[in-house]
Scaffold this active site. Structure first.
Site, PDB file in Angstrom:
ATOM      1  N   SER A  91     -51.374 -62.670  76.929  1.00 14.88           N
ATOM      2  CA  SER A  91     -51.086 -61.849  78.103  1.00 14.88           C
ATOM      3  C   SER A  91     -51.074 -60.378  77.750  1.00 14.88           C
ATOM      4  O   SER A  91     -50.730 -59.989  76.637  1.00 14.88           O
ATOM      5  CB  SER A  91     -49.746 -62.216  78.727  1.00 14.88           C
ATOM      6  OG  SER A  91     -49.530 -61.371  79.847  1.00 14.88           O
ATOM      7  N   LYS A 119     -47.805 -70.190  78.956  1.00 13.24           N
ATOM      8  CA  LYS A 119     -48.622 -69.154  79.626  1.00 13.24           C
ATOM      9  C   LYS A 119     -48.777 -69.469  81.111  1.00 13.24           C
ATOM     10  O   LYS A 119     -48.769 -68.572  81.958  1.00 13.24           O
ATOM     11  CB  LYS A 119     -49.993 -69.028  78.957  1.00 13.24           C
ATOM     12  CG  LYS A 119     -50.916 -67.989  79.630  1.00 13.24           C
ATOM     13  CD  LYS A 119     -50.332 -66.601  79.557  1.00 13.24           C
ATOM     14  CE  LYS A 119     -51.086 -65.447  80.151  1.00 13.24           C
ATOM     15  NZ  LYS A 119     -52.158 -65.549  81.034  1.00 13.24           N
ATOM     16  N   HIS A 136     -45.641 -68.394  82.665  1.00  8.73           N
ATOM     17  CA  HIS A 136     -45.691 -66.923  82.679  1.00  8.73           C
ATOM     18  C   HIS A 136     -46.457 -66.449  83.911  1.00  8.73           C
ATOM     19  O   HIS A 136     -46.030 -65.550  84.643  1.00  8.73           O
ATOM     20  CB  HIS A 136     -46.371 -66.429  81.394  1.00  8.73           C
ATOM     21  CG  HIS A 136     -46.762 -64.982  81.394  1.00  8.73           C
ATOM     22  ND1 HIS A 136     -47.849 -64.502  82.111  1.00  8.73           N
ATOM     23  CD2 HIS A 136     -46.212 -63.899  80.792  1.00  8.73           C
ATOM     24  CE1 HIS A 136     -47.946 -63.202  81.941  1.00  8.73           C
ATOM     25  NE2 HIS A 136     -46.967 -62.801  81.150  1.00  8.73           N
ATOM     26  N   ASN A 137     -47.585 -67.058  84.166  1.00  9.06           N
ATOM     27  CA  ASN A 137     -48.401 -66.615  85.300  1.00  9.06           C
ATOM     28  C   ASN A 137     -47.745 -66.941  86.638  1.00  9.06           C
ATOM     29  O   ASN A 137     -47.868 -66.172  87.594  1.00  9.06           O
ATOM     30  CB  ASN A 137     -49.800 -67.215  85.222  1.00  9.06           C
ATOM     31  CG  ASN A 137     -50.675 -66.459  84.238  1.00  9.06           C
ATOM     32  OD1 ASN A 137     -50.170 -65.937  83.256  1.00  9.06           O
ATOM     33  ND2 ASN A 137     -51.956 -66.395  84.494  1.00  9.06           N
ATOM     34  N   GLU A 143     -45.429 -64.268  87.046  1.00  5.66           N
ATOM     35  CA  GLU A 143     -46.234 -63.067  87.362  1.00  5.66           C
ATOM     36  C   GLU A 143     -46.530 -63.008  88.870  1.00  5.66           C
ATOM     37  O   GLU A 143     -46.356 -61.972  89.509  1.00  5.66           O
ATOM     38  CB  GLU A 143     -47.530 -63.132  86.548  1.00  5.66           C
ATOM     39  CG  GLU A 143     -48.557 -62.055  86.831  1.00  5.66           C
ATOM     40  CD  GLU A 143     -49.837 -62.252  86.005  1.00  5.66           C
ATOM     41  OE1 GLU A 143     -49.749 -62.402  84.769  1.00  5.66           O
ATOM     42  OE2 GLU A 143     -50.940 -62.274  86.596  1.00  5.66           O
TER      43      GLU A 143
HETATM   44  C1  6PG Z   1     -52.048 -61.887  81.780  1.00  3.82           C
HETATM   45  C2  6PG Z   1     -52.578 -62.372  83.108  1.00  3.82           C
HETATM   46  C3  6PG Z   1     -53.993 -62.823  83.050  1.00  3.82           C
HETATM   47  C4  6PG Z   1     -54.488 -63.372  84.394  1.00  3.82           C
HETATM   48  C5  6PG Z   1     -54.657 -62.327  85.444  1.00  3.82           C
HETATM   49  C6  6PG Z   1     -55.343 -62.823  86.734  1.00  3.82           C
HETATM   50  O1  6PG Z   1     -51.001 -62.385  81.419  1.00  3.82           O
HETATM   51  O2  6PG Z   1     -52.659 -61.018  81.144  1.00  3.82           O
HETATM   52  O3  6PG Z   1     -51.802 -63.456  83.525  1.00  3.82           O
HETATM   53  O4  6PG Z   1     -54.107 -63.824  82.073  1.00  3.82           O
HETATM   54  O5  6PG Z   1     -55.718 -63.944  84.172  1.00  3.82           O
HETATM   55  O6  6PG Z   1     -53.437 -61.764  85.761  1.00  3.82           O
HETATM   56  O7  6PG Z   1     -54.719 -63.920  87.291  1.00  3.82           O
HETATM   57  P1  6PG Z   1     -55.108 -64.352  88.797  1.00  3.82           P
HETATM   58  O8  6PG Z   1     -56.605 -64.148  88.936  1.00  3.82           O
HETATM   59  O9  6PG Z   1     -54.761 -65.792  88.938  1.00  3.82           O
HETATM   60  O10 6PG Z   1     -54.338 -63.448  89.695  1.00  3.82           O
END
Ligand code: 6PG
Length: 470
Positions: free
Chosen positions: A126, A181, A184-185, A188
C-alpha cells in the site's frame, strides 16, 4: 547477479524496483513488452538496475535461491505469468505476488507451487506510486522461510513509522498478507466515504466554498484526524482547473470506480459473520454513485426537504467529531474482521503489528493507528477497538456532534450512508439488549426455527397462534 527480480514494469513495479535499487540491492527487471523496459532504464539509469528482455535471462541473473516479485494485475494475469515462469524455477525459489490478489487465489497458488518446492508469498503493498518509491507499507504472508529470505529487502524498502520501525511484518501463513491488505482496502473505502460525507454536508448545508473547506481539512489534519486521506483531501480541494479556473473537484464526474477489494472485504465479512456496515455502505455508496444517469433523472422526480439557511461554524466542529468517530468505527470493523479471520483461517498476525505497519506508508495511515496499536499491545484480546479506553472516551466526548451531523444530513437530505452505518454500529454494539428477540420469535412463528430464553437454558418452540391450525 541480482538479489531480486521484478516482473511487471507498471508504475508500481517501476517504483518498487527503483526503491530496491536505491537501498543498495541489485535488482533485475523484466516486462512483457521490451519497449517499456528500455524506456524505464533510459529514464532511470542506476547501476543497481539490470534490464532483462526474456524470462530465461531474468531467472539466469538471479542469485539462488531466486527471489522474484510479480507486479502484474491481479487475476488471470498472475496465473498466466506463474505458468510461464514456473518451468524456469527450482525448489526453494521464492515468488512474491505484490498485487491485490484475492487471498483464496493466493492460497491456491501456494498449494500448486508447493508441488514443485516453489515458495510463494502473497504480499499486500500500500501507498500508491509515491509509497512504492519512497516507502510503502508491506503486508506479506505465506511460508515463513520464504519471508525470512526476503525480509532484508522488504525491511529496507518499507516506510518507517515515527518510532523508526519498518512498516512490514510477517503476517502468517497462507493468504494472511493478502487478507490483511483486503481489509486495509475495506477500511480505505470507509475512510474515503466518511471524508466525502463530511465534505458534502459542509458544502451543501454549511454553504462553505472549497477554499474554506480546504483550510478546514488542513486544520483537521494537524490534530486528531491526522491521516493521509484527510491530508490529500485538503490538497485536492486547493486544485483549480487551468482551463475554467473552477475548483477541479467540481469538474470531476461523481461516479466512483472500484477494482473490487472493498467489495471482497464485505463479501468475506458476510461469509465469516462479522458486521462491517460502514465498509459495506462505502462500497454500496460507490455503486449508487455509478448510477449517474438514473440519479439525474430521479433528482427531478423525487423531491427532497425544503432548503434552509446555511448552518454556522458549529456545524464544522460537529462534522469534525463525526468524521473522527466514523474513522474509529472503520478501523474497529476492519480489526474485528481481522480478529475473526485468525480463528477462521488460522492466521497468526498480532493486531498490534497490523496497526503498527499501517502507521506509515499506506493509504489508511493515520495518527489514530498509534492509539490502536497501543490498545492491542496492552490488551491483545481486546474484542473491539471501540472498547480501548482512550478511544472509548474520545467517542463519548464526540457523540453529540456525531449525532448532530447525521441529523443535519437527514434533515437537509444530504445522504450520509457511512455515517449512519457507523453510528448504528456504535449504538448496536453498546446495546445490552437488541430487538433480536422479536426476530427470533418471528422465525419461530413462521418456521419453527426455535429460540433460546433469557431465564433458562435450552431451545424452545412455541405455537404462537394456538387458535390457528396449519
Ligand atoms: C493502496 C490502495 C491500492 C488500490 C487503490 C484503488 O493501498 O495503495 O489500496 O492498492 O488499488 O486504492 O482501489 P479501488 O480501485 O478499488 O478504489
Amino acid at each position: 547477479m541480482a538479489s531480486i527480480g521484478v516482473i511487471g514494469l507498471g508504475v508500481m513495479g517501476q517504483n518498487l524496483a527503483r526503491n530496491i535499487a536505491r537501498r543498495g540491492f541489485r535488482v533485475a527487471v523484466y516486462n512483457r513488452t521490451r519497449e517499456k523496459t528500455e524506456t524505464f532504464v533510459q529514464q532511470h539509469p542506476d547501476p543497481n538496475i539490470l534490464a532483462t528482455y526474456a524470462l530465461e535471462e531474468l531467472t539466469a541473473h538471479l542469485e539462488r535461491p531466486r527471489r522474484l516479485l510479480l507486479m502484474v494485475k491481479a487475476g488471470a494475469a498472475v496465473d498466466a505469468l506463474i505458468a510461464q515462469v514456473r518451468p524456469l524455477l527450482e525448489p526453494g525459489d521464492v515468488l512474491i505476488d505484490g498485487g491485490n490478489s484475492h487471498f483464496t487465489d493466493t492460497e491456491r497458488r501456494q498449494r500448486e507451487l508447493a508441488s514443485d518446492g516453489i515458495l510463494m508469498l502473497g504480499m499486500g503493498i500500500s501507498g500508491g506510486e509515491e509509497g512504492a518509491l519512497r516507502g510503502p507499507s508491506l503486508m506479506p504472508g505465506g511460508p515463513k522461510e520464504a519471508y525470512e529470505m526476503v525480509a532484508p529487502v522488504l525491511e529496507a524498502i518499507a516506510a518507517r513509522a515515527h518510532d523508526g520501525r519498518p512498516c512490514v511484518a510477517y503476517l502468517g501463513p497462507g493468504g494472511a498478507g493478502h487478507y490483511v491488505k483486503m481489509v486495509h482496502n475495506g477500511i480505505e473505502y470507509a475512510l474515503m466515504q466518511g471524508i466525502a460525507e463530511a465534505y458534502d454536508l459542509l458544502r451543501q448545508v454549511g454553504g462553505l466554498d472549497v477554499d474554506h473547506l480546504a483550510a478546514i481539512f488542513e486544520e483537521w489534519n494537524r490534530a486528531e484526524l491526522a491521516s493521509f486521506l484527510v491530508e490529500i483531501t485538503a490538497h485536492i480541494l486547493r486544485v483549480q482547473d487551468p482551463q475554467t479556473g473552477r475548483p477541479l473537484v467540481d469538474l470531476v464526474l461523481d461516479r466512483a470506480h472500484q477494482k473490487g477489494t472493498g467489495k471482497w472485504t464485505s463479501q468475506n465479512a458476510l461469509d465469516v459473520g462479522v458486521p462491517v456496515p460502514t465498509i459495506t455502505s462505502a462500497v454500496e455508496a460507490r455503486y449508487l454513485s455509478a448510477l449517474k444517469e438514473e440519479r439525474v433523472r430521479a433528482s427531478a422526480a423525487l423531491p427532497g426537504p425544503a432548503p434552509e439557511p446555511p448552518g454556522g461554524l458549529h456545524m464544522i466542529d460537529q462534522a469534525r467529531a463525526a468524521l473522527f468517530a466514523n474513522m474509529v468505527v472503520a478501523y474497529a470493523q476492519g480489526m474485528a474482521l481481522l480478529r475473526r479471520a485468525t480463528a477462521e483461517y488460522g492466521y497468526t498476525y498480532r493486531l498490534a503489528d497490523v496497526a503498527a505497519i499501517w502507521r506509515a506508508g499506506c493509504i489508511i495511515r493515520a495518527a489514530l493507528l498509534e492509539d490502536i496499536r497501543q490498545a492491542f499491545d496492552q490488551a491483545p484480546e481486546l474484542p473491539n477497538v471501540l472498547l480501548a479506553p482512550v478511544l472509548r472516551h474520545a467517542l463519548a466526548e464526540r457523540q453529540q456532534g456525531w449525532r448532530a451531523t447525521l441529523i443535519a444530513g437527514v434533515h437537509h437530505g444530504v445522504p450520509m450512508p457511512a455515517t449512519a452505518a457507523a453510528l448504528a454500529y456504535y449504538d448496536g454494539y453498546r446495546s445490552a439488549r437488541l430487538p433480536a428477540n422479536l426476530i427470533q420469535a418471528q422465525r419461530d412463528y413462521f418456521g419453527a426455527h426455535t429460540y433460546e430464553r433469557v431465564d433458562r437454558p435450552g431451545t424452545f418452540h412455541t405455537t404462537w397462534r394456538p387458535d390457528v391450525t396449519m
